[in-house]
Design a protein around this motif. Structure first.
Motif, PDB file in Angstrom:
ATOM      1  N   GLU A 422       0.796  -1.215   0.000  1.00  0.00           N
ATOM      2  CA  GLU A 422       0.000   0.000   0.000  1.00  0.00           C
ATOM      3  C   GLU A 422       0.835   1.275   0.000  1.00  0.00           C
ATOM      4  O   GLU A 422       0.331   2.333  -0.366  1.00  0.00           O
ATOM      5  CB  GLU A 422      -0.927   0.003   1.225  1.00  0.00           C
ATOM      6  CG  GLU A 422      -1.897  -1.169   1.237  1.00  0.00           C
ATOM      7  CD  GLU A 422      -2.754  -1.186   2.487  1.00  0.00           C
ATOM      8  OE1 GLU A 422      -2.658  -0.218   3.274  1.00  0.00           O
ATOM      9  OE2 GLU A 422      -3.519  -2.147   2.688  1.00  0.00           O
ATOM     10  N   HIS A 426       2.170   1.855  -4.087  1.00  0.00           N
ATOM     11  CA  HIS A 426       1.106   2.795  -4.464  1.00  0.00           C
ATOM     12  C   HIS A 426       1.201   3.105  -5.959  1.00  0.00           C
ATOM     13  O   HIS A 426       2.299   3.221  -6.527  1.00  0.00           O
ATOM     14  CB  HIS A 426       1.233   4.072  -3.642  1.00  0.00           C
ATOM     15  CG  HIS A 426       0.046   4.973  -3.737  1.00  0.00           C
ATOM     16  ND1 HIS A 426      -0.100   5.908  -4.732  1.00  0.00           N
ATOM     17  CD2 HIS A 426      -1.066   5.076  -2.972  1.00  0.00           C
ATOM     18  CE1 HIS A 426      -1.230   6.561  -4.566  1.00  0.00           C
ATOM     19  NE2 HIS A 426      -1.845   6.067  -3.500  1.00  0.00           N
ATOM     20  N   GLU A 427       0.051   3.272  -6.574  1.00  0.00           N
ATOM     21  CA  GLU A 427       0.023   3.425  -8.027  1.00  0.00           C
ATOM     22  C   GLU A 427       0.787   4.655  -8.515  1.00  0.00           C
ATOM     23  O   GLU A 427       1.303   4.665  -9.640  1.00  0.00           O
ATOM     24  CB  GLU A 427      -1.427   3.493  -8.501  1.00  0.00           C
ATOM     25  CG  GLU A 427      -2.242   4.618  -7.867  1.00  0.00           C
ATOM     26  CD  GLU A 427      -3.679   4.606  -8.318  1.00  0.00           C
ATOM     27  OE1 GLU A 427      -4.009   3.731  -9.136  1.00  0.00           O
ATOM     28  OE2 GLU A 427      -4.461   5.454  -7.865  1.00  0.00           O
ATOM     29  N   GLU A 428       0.876   5.703  -7.707  1.00  0.00           N
ATOM     30  CA  GLU A 428       1.595   6.901  -8.126  1.00  0.00           C
ATOM     31  C   GLU A 428       3.070   6.878  -7.739  1.00  0.00           C
ATOM     32  O   GLU A 428       3.815   7.786  -8.107  1.00  0.00           O
ATOM     33  CB  GLU A 428       0.931   8.134  -7.510  1.00  0.00           C
ATOM     34  CG  GLU A 428      -0.500   8.367  -7.962  1.00  0.00           C
ATOM     35  CD  GLU A 428      -1.035   9.701  -7.464  1.00  0.00           C
ATOM     36  OE1 GLU A 428      -0.248  10.671  -7.435  1.00  0.00           O
ATOM     37  OE2 GLU A 428      -2.221   9.779  -7.105  1.00  0.00           O
ATOM     38  N   THR A 430       5.004   3.529  -7.226  1.00  0.00           N
ATOM     39  CA  THR A 430       5.719   2.267  -7.410  1.00  0.00           C
ATOM     40  C   THR A 430       6.714   2.295  -8.566  1.00  0.00           C
ATOM     41  O   THR A 430       7.770   1.668  -8.496  1.00  0.00           O
ATOM     42  CB  THR A 430       4.701   1.124  -7.605  1.00  0.00           C
ATOM     43  OG1 THR A 430       5.413  -0.105  -7.723  1.00  0.00           O
ATOM     44  CG2 THR A 430       3.852   1.351  -8.869  1.00  0.00           C
ATOM     45  N   THR A 431       6.419   3.048  -9.636  1.00  0.00           N
ATOM     46  CA  THR A 431       7.338   3.066 -10.785  1.00  0.00           C
ATOM     47  C   THR A 431       8.575   3.910 -10.519  1.00  0.00           C
ATOM     48  O   THR A 431       9.548   3.821 -11.271  1.00  0.00           O
ATOM     49  CB  THR A 431       6.613   3.613 -12.029  1.00  0.00           C
ATOM     50  OG1 THR A 431       6.092   4.929 -11.731  1.00  0.00           O
ATOM     51  CG2 THR A 431       5.473   2.696 -12.426  1.00  0.00           C
TER      52      THR A 431
END
Length: 827
Positions: A422, A426-428, A430-431
């Motif tokens: 989490e 997190h989608e914003e 993780t990259t």
């Protein structure tokens, strides 16, 4: 609040001997400045105004004589020892000219004595903090263009510190400053203005800033300009120290200037930390972040130049390493953002706050701060590492607290799973996160310690809870509720499942440890459960009360065993190898409970069937099927209740009952309760055996019995009774022995006795058929599940005796009747 007071001195044009007039400029110091003396000002009480000092040191060539006369007059007016002014003697007979000449000589001698060699030397080497006057030395600009103007010291620029409601301190006014007043007041000689071309040709020299002015630049966050002046001031200090290493005054001035540099760097670094902290709270102007980055790079250049010159690290000096300090500032600002204490709330609320704060801050860093930093700063990774380390510190503190079992589950699950899923996932974010560079949140030793504490608490809690459940269940047995279902297994399994699932959600290792703990604890519990059930049956057998409520309770206990058995298999799969010992102990206890329940139900059933089995294969049985119908009716009634047993235990019970019924029926045949005396009677007996065997087969098929191997046994016996010739009987015996290897000679001989027509020769031939099957007498017995005739005891074999009937003709016929009755051939 301390007030820094800058005193500027100018000369009053209206007062000839009034001395310099001081102009005050108050600077309110920051509230966060440490208490104590002003760091930019030292010993102001013993210092003069810098303008007054310059005025006293510069010599006006036009009024030198007048100054000497004035000074001589003042010296003359002072006492010889104390220096207190005295009134001139009125009745002096000396001439004015002679007196004036004498006074001038005295003044010159006293001035020559007062000048020390150090002062003469320092007259030539003026301080670099001194501002030269164009009136006193108008040619100084062209004479030494490469020499920088002096920088004003912090203590020369600063006025005495005015603490709140404190008295103002003023420095003493030098005697020479008063003598300069005549020059400034008369203003007889004025410098001629230079032509415009000459003014353009004169190079403009930038005046160095004072310490206070540099500090003002820092407070205004003009960091690049302030850092440039600090570096310049630092270089001047080093240069002066190298040029005059032995001078006492120079050493004192150099130390003072080094202290000024150190204080300015402290102020600069403090402002950098403020910018780092504020950048997380709010969106700062891009100029401030650019100023900070440029300042760091300039200091790195200065560090590199210092290192190339062979510099040696010393406390408070080079290298400054501002980039490292910037990383430390980031780490400190992150630590301030994260809540350091749990507070009074639950731990899941504290962990949720940590997650939300970290995610929101990292998103802000990615959007607002990354564009302001050069790429080589790796600002996002620096912040990610700082938050990772900050969270690790917070979690270590939480792990030292006394946590309950549920709190431990939530804590370990958050550390091992929720954080990486989490927060780092997190989608914003993780990259942009390099997860491979991040270590675990908690050290391995801490995790093992928490897991061991968790297993200990689980064992204690589930043992206590299972004991309470067993006590509640025993209370229901005593009340005789008469229900066919028990919630004991469901409640116990629910207790264990919660711990197994919660622990496995945290870590696989913890899940295995808790599963093994639950399996061993369940094995201990089932031993206690088996002892309680055994005591329950013993108490009932002693009292022999009504079985109306015991049968439903027994069925409930059998079903409980089946539920426990399935759950034990699932637990053992989670800990292969290690769980075999616990699984074995638990299975033994359950088998005892199941066998005890099946035994009670079977005995209760056959207590009703036994009187009817005793009526089979008698003369009345040939003419009435009442006894057999009672058997089938009783079986159906009992199985209306027994069908409530769950699937697998029911299959085991109905198969056991099926076998017991066939055994009891065969026992009635093999006890030779009836002997056929004619072919018609043999056909009638064989027909009844065949018919009742078929009915039993149909009955148990309807009861879902899987023991179909029992059905042919009655049919084979019926065929042995029905067949007429000995050869056919011999072949049928062979088929029977092939289907049921546990058949013995006694069993075949008893069937032949029921026929009543087999002579001794044919009997021997038929019994010899058994010898063709080697191993029937001496071979291994079949398994208990497939044994049938081995559990049937026969009557003792009746031998024929060779008697001479002529000798026994006188015996009463009652003797034969006695033998007949003794062998059970009565109806």
């Amino acid at each position: 609040m301390p007030i820094l007071k800058s005193t500027l001195t100018r000369l009053s044009p209206t007062k000839l001997y009034g001395g310099p007039v001081k102009l005050h400029k108050e600077i309110i110091l920051g509230s966060r400045m440490a208490d104590g003396p002003n760091p930019f000002e030292e010993d102001l009480s013993n210092e003069m105004s810098p303008l007054a000092k310059d005025a006293s040191q510069e010599k006006n060539p036009f009024f030198e004589e007048e100054d000497k006369e004035t000074a001589a007059t003042e010296i003359l007016n002072r006492g010889p020892q104390t220096g207190v002014p005295t009134s001139p003697r009125k009745n002096s007979s000396e001439k004015p000219g002679v007196l004036k000449s004498s006074l001038r000589k005295v003044w010159e001698k006293s001035k020559m004595k007062a000048r020390s060699p150090n002062e003469e030397k320092s007259e030539e080497k003026k301080s670099f903090f001194r501002l030269p006057s164009p009136l006193s030395d108008p040619d100084s600009i062209w004479k030494s263009p490469e020499k920088k103007k002096g920088r004003r010291e912090s203590e020369e620029l600063a006025s005495p510190v005015k603490v709140s409601n404190g008295p103002e301190k003023k420095g003493p006014v030098d005697l020479e400053s008063k003598t300069k007043m005549s020059f400034l007041k008369r203003n007889k000689v004025k410098a001629e203005p230079l032509p415009e071309q000459q003014r353009d040709a004169v190079p403009k020299v930038k005046e160095p800033l004072s310490v206070l002015e540099i500090n003002n630049l820092i407070q205004k966050r003009d960091l690049v300009a302030a850092d440039g002046h600090i570096i310049e001031l630092e270089e001047e200090c080093d240069r002066v120290k190298q040029q005059s290493p032995g001078g006492a005054n120079t050493s004192k001035d150099s130390g003072r200037k080094e202290k000024d540099v150190a204080l300015l760097y402290e102020a600069l670094e403090s402002e950098l930390r403020k910018i780092v902290v504020e950048s997380l709270h709010q969106a700062l102007p891009a100029e401030q972040l650019e100023q900070m980055v440029q300042t760091i790079e300039e200091e790195e250049k200065a560090d590199k130049a210092w290192a190339n010159r062979g510099g040696v690290s010393r406390g408070g000096g080079r290298p400054r390493e501002l980039r490292r300090k910037w990383r430390e500032a980031v780490k400190g600002s992150v630590a301030e953002r994260l809540p350091g204490e749990r507070g009074s709330g639950p731990i899941d609320q504290c962990l949720r706050k940590l997650k939300e704060q970290t995610v929101s801050d990292l998103i802000s860093v990615r959007k607002n701060l990354i564009p302001a930093y050069p790429k080589d700063y790796e600002v996002f990774n620096v912040y990610v590492r700082s938050y990772h380390e900050g969270l690790a510190s917070c979690l270590s503190e939480l792990g030292r607290e006394e946590l309950g079992i549920q709190e431990l589950y939530h804590f370990l699950q958050w550390c091992h799973n929720d954080y990486f899923r989490e927060v780092m996932g997190h989608e914003e974010l993780t990259t942009h996160i390099r997860k491979q560079q991040l270590g675990p949140l908690l050290p391995t030793e801490t995790v093992k310690k928490l897991e061991a504490a968790c297993v200990t608490m689980v064992k204690s809690q589930i043992t206590k809870n299972m004991e309470q459940e067993l006590s509640t269940e025993q209370g229901k047995w005593k009340q005789g509720s008469g229900t066919f279902h028990s919630e004991l297994a469901n409640r116990v399994i629910q207790l264990l499942t919660e711990h197994v699932e919660r622990s496995a959600a945290a870590t696989e290792e913890l899940g295995s440890q808790v599963a093994l703990c639950c399996l061993c604890s369940l094995a201990d519990f089932l031993q206690s459960f088996q002892m309680c059930v055994q005591g329950f049956y013993e108490q009932w057998y002693e009292n022999r009360g009504s079985a109306d409520w015991v049968v439903p309770q027994t069925i409930a206990l059998v079903n409980v065993c089946h539920a426990f058995r399935d759950y034990i298999e699932r637990l053992a799969q989670k800990v292969p190898g290690e769980g075999e010992e616990g699984k074995g102990r638990a299975t033994v206890s359950l088998d005892k409970v199941s066998r005890g329940g099946d035994k009670f139900l079977t005995e209760n059933l056959f207590d009703d069937l036994k009187p009817n089995f005793a009526k089979l294969l008698k003369k009345k049985w040939l003419h009435s099927s009442e006894s057999f119908e009672c058997i089938t009716t009783s079986l159906k009634q009992h199985f209306n209740q027994l069908r409530k047993i769950q699937n697998q235990p029911y299959q085991e019970l109905v198969s056991a009952v099926h076998k017991r019924v066939v055994i009891e029926y065969l026992r009635a045949v093999l006890q030779v309760r009836i002997v056929c005396n004619s072919r018609e009677m043999r056909g009638q007996v064989a027909g009844r055996l065949t018919d009742e065997g078929a009915k039993l087969k149909e009955l148990f098929e309807n009861l879902n019995s899987t023991a179909t191997w029992l059905d042919p046994a009655i049919h084979h016996l019926a065929e042995i009774v029905r067949l007429n010739d000995a050869t056919s009987v011999q072949m049928e015996v062979g088929v029977l022995v092939d289907s049921y290897p546990d058949v013995r000679k006694d069993h075949i001989s008893a069937v032949l006795n029921v026929r009543g027509d087999i002579n001794q020769v044919n009997r021997q031939n038929i019994l010899e058929t058994l010898q063709d099957f080697e191993g029937n007498d001496s071979g291994p017995a079949p398994s208990r599940d497939r044994a049938l005739f081995a559990e049937i005891a026969t009557m003792p074999e009746m031998r024929c005796i060779n008697l001479d009937m002529r000798r026994v003709s006188g015996c009463p016929a009652g003797c034969f009747a006695m033998f007949r009755h003794g062998n059970g051939h009565t109806s």
